[in-house]
Design a protein around this motif. Structure first.
Motif, short mmCIF file in Angstrom:
data_model
loop_
_atom_site.label_atom_id
_atom_site.label_comp_id
_atom_site.label_asym_id
_atom_site.label_seq_id
_atom_site.Cartn_x
_atom_site.Cartn_y
_atom_site.Cartn_z
N THR A 95 3.62 -10.11 1.25
CA THR A 95 2.82 -9.30 0.32
C THR A 95 3.75 -8.36 -0.42
OG1 THR A 95 0.86 -9.43 1.71
CG2 THR A 95 0.97 -7.57 0.17
N LEU A 96 3.61 -8.32 -1.74
CA LEU A 96 4.42 -7.43 -2.58
C LEU A 96 3.54 -6.30 -3.10
CD1 LEU A 96 6.39 -10.10 -4.63
CD2 LEU A 96 7.27 -8.69 -2.74
N VAL A 97 3.93 -5.07 -2.83
CA VAL A 97 3.24 -3.90 -3.38
C VAL A 97 3.98 -3.48 -4.65
CG1 VAL A 97 2.66 -1.48 -2.97
CG2 VAL A 97 2.31 -3.17 -1.15
N LEU A 98 3.28 -3.60 -5.77
CA LEU A 98 3.91 -3.45 -7.10
C LEU A 98 3.11 -2.48 -7.95
CD1 LEU A 98 4.39 -7.29 -7.76
CD2 LEU A 98 6.09 -5.68 -6.86
N PRO A 99 3.72 -1.94 -9.02
CA PRO A 99 2.96 -1.07 -9.92
C PRO A 99 1.80 -1.83 -10.55
CG PRO A 99 5.33 -1.00 -10.42
CD PRO A 99 5.13 -2.10 -9.44
N ALA A 100 0.60 -1.27 -10.45
CA ALA A 100 -0.58 -1.93 -11.03
C ALA A 100 -0.52 -1.82 -12.54
CB ALA A 100 -1.85 -1.28 -10.51
N ARG A 101 -0.99 -2.83 -13.24
CA ARG A 101 -1.09 -2.76 -14.69
C ARG A 101 -2.34 -1.98 -15.07
NH1 ARG A 101 2.41 -5.92 -17.49
NH2 ARG A 101 3.09 -7.77 -16.38
N PRO A 102 -2.17 -0.95 -15.93
CA PRO A 102 -3.36 -0.26 -16.41
C PRO A 102 -4.23 -1.30 -17.13
CG PRO A 102 -1.33 0.76 -17.26
CD PRO A 102 -0.93 -0.50 -16.58
N GLY A 103 -5.52 -1.21 -16.95
CA GLY A 103 -6.40 -2.17 -17.62
C GLY A 103 -6.62 -3.45 -16.84
N SER A 104 -5.97 -3.57 -15.67
CA SER A 104 -6.23 -4.73 -14.82
C SER A 104 -7.71 -4.78 -14.46
CB SER A 104 -5.39 -4.62 -13.54
OG SER A 104 -6.00 -5.33 -12.47
N ALA A 105 -8.28 -5.99 -14.41
CA ALA A 105 -9.70 -6.13 -14.09
C ALA A 105 -9.97 -5.94 -12.60
CB ALA A 105 -10.21 -7.50 -14.54
N ILE A 106 -8.93 -5.86 -11.80
CA ILE A 106 -9.14 -5.64 -10.37
C ILE A 106 -9.73 -4.24 -10.16
CG2 ILE A 106 -7.95 -5.30 -8.16
CD1 ILE A 106 -6.17 -7.61 -8.82
N HIS A 107 -10.79 -4.17 -9.38
CA HIS A 107 -11.49 -2.90 -9.20
C HIS A 107 -10.61 -1.88 -8.49
CE1 HIS A 107 -14.53 -0.01 -7.98
NE2 HIS A 107 -15.24 -0.50 -8.97
N PRO A 108 -10.64 -0.59 -8.94
CA PRO A 108 -9.76 0.42 -8.33
C PRO A 108 -9.98 0.61 -6.83
CG PRO A 108 -11.05 1.35 -10.18
CD PRO A 108 -11.38 -0.10 -10.11
N LEU A 109 -11.15 0.25 -6.33
CA LEU A 109 -11.39 0.39 -4.88
C LEU A 109 -10.45 -0.51 -4.08
CD1 LEU A 109 -13.09 1.73 -2.68
CD2 LEU A 109 -14.84 -0.02 -3.03
N VAL A 110 -10.02 -1.64 -4.65
CA VAL A 110 -9.08 -2.53 -3.96
C VAL A 110 -7.79 -1.78 -3.67
CG1 VAL A 110 -7.69 -4.64 -4.19
CG2 VAL A 110 -10.06 -4.62 -5.01
N ARG A 111 -7.36 -0.95 -4.64
CA ARG A 111 -6.12 -0.18 -4.46
C ARG A 111 -6.36 1.13 -3.74
NH1 ARG A 111 -4.95 1.50 -9.47
NH2 ARG A 111 -6.34 0.27 -10.76
N ALA A 112 -7.61 1.39 -3.37
CA ALA A 112 -7.97 2.67 -2.75
C ALA A 112 -7.44 3.83 -3.59
CB ALA A 112 -7.46 2.75 -1.31
N GLY A 113 -7.48 3.65 -4.91
CA GLY A 113 -7.10 4.73 -5.79
C GLY A 113 -5.60 4.87 -6.02
N LEU A 114 -4.78 4.07 -5.37
CA LEU A 114 -3.33 4.16 -5.59
C LEU A 114 -2.98 3.54 -6.94
CD1 LEU A 114 -2.09 2.93 -2.08
CD2 LEU A 114 -2.12 5.28 -2.94
N ASP A 115 -1.75 3.80 -7.39
CA ASP A 115 -1.34 3.17 -8.65
C ASP A 115 -0.51 1.92 -8.40
OD1 ASP A 115 0.79 4.53 -7.71
OD2 ASP A 115 0.87 6.00 -9.34
N THR A 116 -0.49 1.48 -7.15
CA THR A 116 0.19 0.23 -6.82
C THR A 116 -0.84 -0.78 -6.32
OG1 THR A 116 0.61 1.08 -4.60
CG2 THR A 116 2.40 1.29 -6.20
N LEU A 117 -0.48 -2.06 -6.43
CA LEU A 117 -1.37 -3.14 -6.00
C LEU A 117 -0.62 -4.06 -5.04
CD1 LEU A 117 -4.04 -4.77 -6.38
CD2 LEU A 117 -2.89 -5.96 -8.27
N GLY A 118 -1.25 -4.38 -3.92
CA GLY A 118 -0.68 -5.34 -2.97
C GLY A 118 -1.10 -6.75 -3.37
N LEU A 119 -0.10 -7.62 -3.61
CA LEU A 119 -0.39 -8.99 -4.07
C LEU A 119 0.24 -9.99 -3.12
CD1 LEU A 119 0.39 -9.08 -7.90
CD2 LEU A 119 -1.86 -9.36 -6.82
#
Ligand code: TXA
Ligand code: MG
Length: 319
Positions: A95-119
């Motif tokens: 799993t790579l934790v990376l900077p989330a793209r602003p405007g991503s359609a993934i709901h912010p609850l998935v990131r628990a409000g962080l600015d990174t996304l686990g993929l």
């Protein structure tokens, strides 16, 4: 709700899984590591149901499972190191934790409000369903909070019967241990969670040592006041002071609500699932230098309300 187990190999089972995901349902899907409890990552209420089903008292960020790297690129930024790691180890238990793209359609609850996304791009049924679904699937391990991760459909049923609509059964997971989690930012690679892919193998590939989460990179759960809004947050408010911004909950107006500078209601109906899905969006909207004082109405401290209150306490913590 009844929990159905169907063989993962059948076309009809997969169609059922895709229909349920499209309706905001929960489907447990096998990966090469453990079974995951999957939902449409772009549907906030569906994602809230994951936390509810797991019985988690706080919002931990979830991994978004993608069909391929291109699906991941739409939602997070891969620098050269991240791209090389994905090229080498995907599909696989990384799993790579990376900077989330602003405007991503993934709901912010998935990131628990962080600015990174686990993929992660898994092997097996989860990745195939993500491909056919056309969107990333948010999924934690398919166990109740605090229990061991499930490596068979029976484990999932034992823990989550009545809390998940469907389990696709592909037999026992090959690896049985969760993915390794790396955070990649500004050229640094840190190990957030050891897992099926060994640190040695990653270090050999990179030609350098991994940092550990302690070295300046926050591990999940330690984000005391992460993403707290700029203004002061007052919890359990039973009235509103003039000029305060109000985060309301439920149908009954608070005393003094007419003096509020603005009102955002987490759920007019008093529905905790809806409230969970809106929480991070509201905290973000209120994070402005123009918003100095925020009053938050009491949220029932049960079910998803416990996770919501945990997050609100962090948002209100002194910093
Ligand atoms: O093998 C696995 O990784 C399994 C299968 C289903 O993919 N999934 C899994 O998910 O173990 P879960 O939720 O049990 O653990 C995911 C971990 C959590 O500890 C979470 O905090 C961390 O990933 N995580 C996810 N996104 C993150 C982020 N943006 N920053 C830091 N940690 C993150
Ligand atoms: Mg887990």
């Amino acid at each position: 709700m009844e929990t159905t187990i169907l063989p993962a190999g059948d076309e009809a089972s997969r169609t059922r899984a895709l229909d349920l995901l499209g309706e905001g349902g929960l489907v447990a899907l096998p990966t090469e590591t453990v079974y995951g409890l999957a939902a449409d990552s772009t549907n906030g209420s569906a994602v809230a149901r994951i936390f509810e089903a797991k019985g988690r008292p706080s919002f931990n960020p979830l991994i978004a499972h993608v069909a391929d790297r291109a699906m991941g690129e739409a939602h997070a930024r891969f620098d050269d190191v991240a791209a090389a790691l994905a090229e080498r180890f995907w599909p696989g238990p990384l799993t790579l934790v990376l900077p989330a793209r602003p405007g991503s359609a993934i709901h912010p609850l998935v990131r628990a409000g962080l600015d990174t996304l686990g993929l992660r791009m898994p092997r097996g049924v989860m990745g195939e369903i993500a491909r056919d679904f056309g969107r990333p699937l948010a999924a934690p391990s398919a166990n109740r909070s605090g229990r061991v991760s499930p490596t068979s459909a029976d484990h999932v049923r034992d823990g989550l019967a009545g809390r998940v609509e469907l389990v696709l059964d592909a037999g026992p997971c090959g690896l049985g241990l969760e993915s390794t989690i790396l955070k990649v930012a500004d050229g640094a690679v840190a190990l957030l969670r050891p897992g099926s892919l060994t640190a040695e193998e990653i270090e050999t590939f990179l030609g350098r040592r991994l940092e550990t989460a302690g070295e300046g990179i926050q591990a999940p759960g330690q984000m005391a006041s992460h993403y707290a809004p700029a203004g002061r947050v007052r919890l359990q408010a039973t009235h509103v002071d003039p000029g305060e911004h109000l985060v309301a909950f439920g149908p009954a107006p608070l005393r003094g609500a007419e003096q509020a500078a603005s009102i955002l209601n987490l759920s007019e109906a008093g529905d905790l699932r809806e409230a969970a899905a809106r929480l991070f969006e509201f905290l973000n909207r209120l994070d402005s230098p123009l918003v100095e004082r925020i009053a938050v109405a009491p949220i029932p401290d049960e079910g998803l309300g416990r996770a919501i209150n945990d997050r609100l306490r962090r948002a209100a913590a002194p910093r």
